[in-house]
Motif scaffolding. Structure first.
Motif, PDB file in Angstrom:
ATOM      1  N   ARG A 237      -7.417  18.522  -7.473  1.00 24.86           N
ATOM      2  CA  ARG A 237      -8.468  19.223  -8.198  1.00 24.86           C
ATOM      3  C   ARG A 237      -9.825  18.905  -7.577  1.00 24.86           C
ATOM      4  NH1 ARG A 237      -4.912  17.515 -12.394  1.00 24.86           N
ATOM      5  NH2 ARG A 237      -5.982  15.515 -12.522  1.00 24.86           N
ATOM      6  N   PRO A 238     -10.772  19.839  -7.630  1.00 29.68           N
ATOM      7  CA  PRO A 238     -12.104  19.577  -7.063  1.00 29.68           C
ATOM      8  C   PRO A 238     -12.695  18.284  -7.608  1.00 29.68           C
ATOM      9  CG  PRO A 238     -11.906  21.884  -7.677  1.00 29.68           C
ATOM     10  CD  PRO A 238     -10.663  21.204  -8.194  1.00 29.68           C
ATOM     11  N   GLY A 239     -13.122  17.426  -6.708  1.00 26.95           N
ATOM     12  CA  GLY A 239     -13.716  16.158  -7.098  1.00 26.95           C
ATOM     13  C   GLY A 239     -12.716  15.069  -7.419  1.00 26.95           C
ATOM     14  N   ALA A 240     -11.410  15.407  -7.432  1.00 28.59           N
ATOM     15  CA  ALA A 240     -10.385  14.409  -7.758  1.00 28.59           C
ATOM     16  C   ALA A 240     -10.051  13.574  -6.537  1.00 28.59           C
ATOM     17  CB  ALA A 240      -9.127  15.092  -8.282  1.00 28.59           C
ATOM     18  N   HIS A 241      -9.597  12.353  -6.780  1.00 27.19           N
ATOM     19  CA  HIS A 241      -9.200  11.442  -5.720  1.00 27.19           C
ATOM     20  C   HIS A 241      -7.710  11.172  -5.856  1.00 27.19           C
ATOM     21  CE1 HIS A 241     -10.351   8.709  -2.512  1.00 27.19           C
ATOM     22  NE2 HIS A 241      -9.607   7.757  -3.058  1.00 27.19           N
ATOM     23  N   ALA A 242      -7.095  10.726  -4.793  1.00 26.52           N
ATOM     24  CA  ALA A 242      -5.660  10.449  -4.806  1.00 26.52           C
ATOM     25  C   ALA A 242      -5.385   9.184  -5.615  1.00 26.52           C
ATOM     26  CB  ALA A 242      -5.142  10.285  -3.376  1.00 26.52           C
ATOM     27  N   ASP A 243      -4.966   9.351  -6.843  1.00 23.48           N
ATOM     28  CA  ASP A 243      -4.692   8.229  -7.735  1.00 23.48           C
ATOM     29  C   ASP A 243      -3.258   8.360  -8.234  1.00 23.48           C
ATOM     30  OD1 ASP A 243      -4.459   6.356  -9.733  1.00 23.48           O
ATOM     31  OD2 ASP A 243      -6.384   6.803 -10.670  1.00 23.48           O
ATOM     32  N   PHE A 244      -2.341   7.657  -7.568  1.00 22.29           N
ATOM     33  CA  PHE A 244      -0.924   7.804  -7.883  1.00 22.29           C
ATOM     34  C   PHE A 244      -0.567   7.203  -9.236  1.00 22.29           C
ATOM     35  CE2 PHE A 244       3.710   7.420  -6.707  1.00 22.29           C
ATOM     36  CZ  PHE A 244       3.894   8.748  -6.394  1.00 22.29           C
ATOM     37  N   TRP A 245      -1.339   6.240  -9.688  1.00 20.01           N
ATOM     38  CA  TRP A 245      -1.097   5.684 -11.025  1.00 20.01           C
ATOM     39  C   TRP A 245      -1.332   6.763 -12.073  1.00 20.01           C
ATOM     40  CZ3 TRP A 245       1.262   1.556 -12.927  1.00 20.01           C
ATOM     41  CH2 TRP A 245       1.047   1.205 -14.264  1.00 20.01           C
ATOM     42  N   ARG A 246      -2.407   7.519 -11.926  1.00 16.05           N
ATOM     43  CA  ARG A 246      -2.693   8.600 -12.858  1.00 16.05           C
ATOM     44  C   ARG A 246      -1.628   9.684 -12.767  1.00 16.05           C
ATOM     45  NH1 ARG A 246      -8.310  12.187 -13.356  1.00 16.05           N
ATOM     46  NH2 ARG A 246      -7.518  13.652 -14.915  1.00 16.05           N
TER      47      ARG A 246
ATOM     48  N   ILE B 177       3.371  -1.214   5.086  1.00 15.64           N
ATOM     49  CA  ILE B 177       3.749  -0.198   4.107  1.00 15.64           C
ATOM     50  C   ILE B 177       2.700   0.897   4.167  1.00 15.64           C
ATOM     51  CG2 ILE B 177       3.875   0.320   1.632  1.00 15.64           C
ATOM     52  CD1 ILE B 177       5.082  -2.429   1.197  1.00 15.64           C
ATOM     53  N   LEU B 178       3.163   2.149   4.112  1.00 15.56           N
ATOM     54  CA  LEU B 178       2.264   3.302   3.965  1.00 15.56           C
ATOM     55  C   LEU B 178       2.811   4.120   2.806  1.00 15.56           C
ATOM     56  CD1 LEU B 178      -0.134   5.005   5.038  1.00 15.56           C
ATOM     57  CD2 LEU B 178       1.547   6.271   6.393  1.00 15.56           C
ATOM     58  N   SER B 179       2.114   4.068   1.677  1.00 20.49           N
ATOM     59  CA  SER B 179       2.651   4.654   0.451  1.00 20.49           C
ATOM     60  C   SER B 179       1.627   5.507  -0.264  1.00 20.49           C
ATOM     61  CB  SER B 179       3.113   3.527  -0.480  1.00 20.49           C
ATOM     62  OG  SER B 179       3.513   4.032  -1.738  1.00 20.49           O
ATOM     63  N   ASN B 180       2.128   6.472  -1.028  1.00 17.22           N
ATOM     64  CA  ASN B 180       1.267   7.213  -1.939  1.00 17.22           C
ATOM     65  C   ASN B 180       0.830   6.361  -3.115  1.00 17.22           C
ATOM     66  OD1 ASN B 180       1.067   9.663  -0.621  1.00 17.22           O
ATOM     67  ND2 ASN B 180       2.783  10.610  -1.711  1.00 17.22           N
ATOM     68  N   GLY B 181       1.535   5.276  -3.357  1.00 16.33           N
ATOM     69  CA  GLY B 181       1.192   4.399  -4.467  1.00 16.33           C
ATOM     70  C   GLY B 181      -0.242   3.906  -4.374  1.00 16.33           C
TER      71      GLY B 181
ATOM     72  N   LEU C 206       4.462  -8.743   6.075  1.00 20.02           N
ATOM     73  CA  LEU C 206       3.797  -7.473   6.341  1.00 20.02           C
ATOM     74  C   LEU C 206       2.420  -7.726   6.939  1.00 20.02           C
ATOM     75  CD1 LEU C 206       4.695  -5.778   2.959  1.00 20.02           C
ATOM     76  CD2 LEU C 206       5.480  -4.951   5.199  1.00 20.02           C
ATOM     77  N   ASP C 207       2.075  -6.942   7.949  1.00 21.47           N
ATOM     78  CA  ASP C 207       0.744  -7.035   8.532  1.00 21.47           C
ATOM     79  C   ASP C 207      -0.282  -6.235   7.751  1.00 21.47           C
ATOM     80  OD1 ASP C 207       1.107  -8.607  11.107  1.00 21.47           O
ATOM     81  OD2 ASP C 207       2.648  -7.071  11.349  1.00 21.47           O
ATOM     82  N   ALA C 208       0.177  -5.222   7.033  1.00 18.66           N
ATOM     83  CA  ALA C 208      -0.761  -4.371   6.293  1.00 18.66           C
ATOM     84  C   ALA C 208      -0.045  -3.684   5.146  1.00 18.66           C
ATOM     85  CB  ALA C 208      -1.377  -3.324   7.219  1.00 18.66           C
ATOM     86  N   VAL C 209      -0.791  -3.439   4.094  1.00 25.44           N
ATOM     87  CA  VAL C 209      -0.342  -2.626   2.965  1.00 25.44           C
ATOM     88  C   VAL C 209      -1.341  -1.488   2.843  1.00 25.44           C
ATOM     89  CG1 VAL C 209       0.125  -2.552   0.496  1.00 25.44           C
ATOM     90  CG2 VAL C 209       0.717  -4.596   1.811  1.00 25.44           C
ATOM     91  N   LEU C 210      -0.930  -0.288   3.230  1.00 28.04           N
ATOM     92  CA  LEU C 210      -1.820   0.862   3.330  1.00 28.04           C
ATOM     93  C   LEU C 210      -1.498   1.862   2.226  1.00 28.04           C
ATOM     94  CD1 LEU C 210      -1.507   1.336   7.196  1.00 28.04           C
ATOM     95  CD2 LEU C 210      -3.255   0.035   5.960  1.00 28.04           C
ATOM     96  N   SER C 211      -2.511   2.214   1.448  1.00 35.07           N
ATOM     97  CA  SER C 211      -2.339   3.135   0.341  1.00 35.07           C
ATOM     98  C   SER C 211      -3.046   4.457   0.626  1.00 35.07           C
ATOM     99  CB  SER C 211      -2.899   2.528  -0.947  1.00 35.07           C
ATOM    100  OG  SER C 211      -2.989   3.492  -1.972  1.00 35.07           O
TER     101      SER C 211
END
Length: 225
Positions: A55-64, A117-121, A139-144
């Protein structure tokens, strides 16, 4: 089949490293067989929402997204219980890793591969899961995707992993149990391994899969070492 040389192994989280089966099991006493139905509807709706344009102005928030999808799933199976709802959501913060995950990640580090890790989470979800599983030192990185502001399979999310390691896409091995994720990663240019834990028939997706494994313990062999 072995892969061409890579410098990093990047993993999806849910269904790949972390088993979501504990979430329906946690409410089976209350829901019986409906627990599995609720989880299937919930997971499907969660993904469907994440695939929609933001949605316009929305951010990627997988918890929501997960929270909104749970409302839909509970209504679909006829469940109205606030305490149970809270337990279901909290299950995403502490999913158990599959049995071979810790050993395989450790072996990859011994072999000289960088891991991530590369996750939508969301950051909270993924960091919570990693901490609960005790995988931080493997793990070297946890990427969301939250940091990118988009969800996979948007190429910008996959680019975040390549950029983090300073590698060309073809120098990254990406591993996922989700066919849509595998297809997106392959289209981006990663060398992709599909984990088919349930021995399901192959789909027309994943596009460009280099290899298929039953579990992560096979990955060092696929990498040719």
């Amino acid at each position: 089949m072995t892969l061409a040389p890579v410098g990093a192994c990047v993993f999806d989280a849910y269904g790949t490293l972390f088993d979501l089966g504990g979430i329906p099991r946690s409410v089976r006493v209350e829901l019986g067989d409906r627990a599995d139905t609720l989880m299937r509807v919930w997971r499907r709706r969660q993904l469907e929402i994440s695939w929609l344009p933001l949605r316009p102005g929305a951010h990627a928030d997988f918890w929501r997204v997960t929270d909104e999808a749970l409302d839909f799933a509970m209504e679909a199976v006829g469940v109205d219980d606030r305490r149970l709802r809270l337990r279901l959501m909290e299950g995403w913060l502490t999913p158990a890793p599959y049995a071979e995950v810790a050993k395989t990640l450790g072996r990859l580090r011994e072999m000289g591969y960088r891991t991530a890790i590369l996750s939508n989470g969301s950051v909270r979800m993924i960091e919570g899961a990693v901490a609960a599983a005790g995988l931080g030192d493997r793990l070297d990185a946890v990427l969301s995707a939250e940091k990118v502001g988009r969800f996979k399979p948007d190429p910008l999310v996959y680019q975040a992993a390549a950029t983090h390691f300073g590698l060309a896409p073809e120098s990254v091995c990406f591993i996922s149990a989700n066919a849509w994720d595998v297809s997106g990663a392959a289209a981006f240019g990663f060398q992709v391994v599909w984990i088919n834990r349930d021995d399901t028939p192959a789909e027309k997706l994943p596009l460009g899969t280099r290899a298929t494994v039953a579990n992560l313990a096979e990955l060092p062999i696929i990498l040719g070492r």
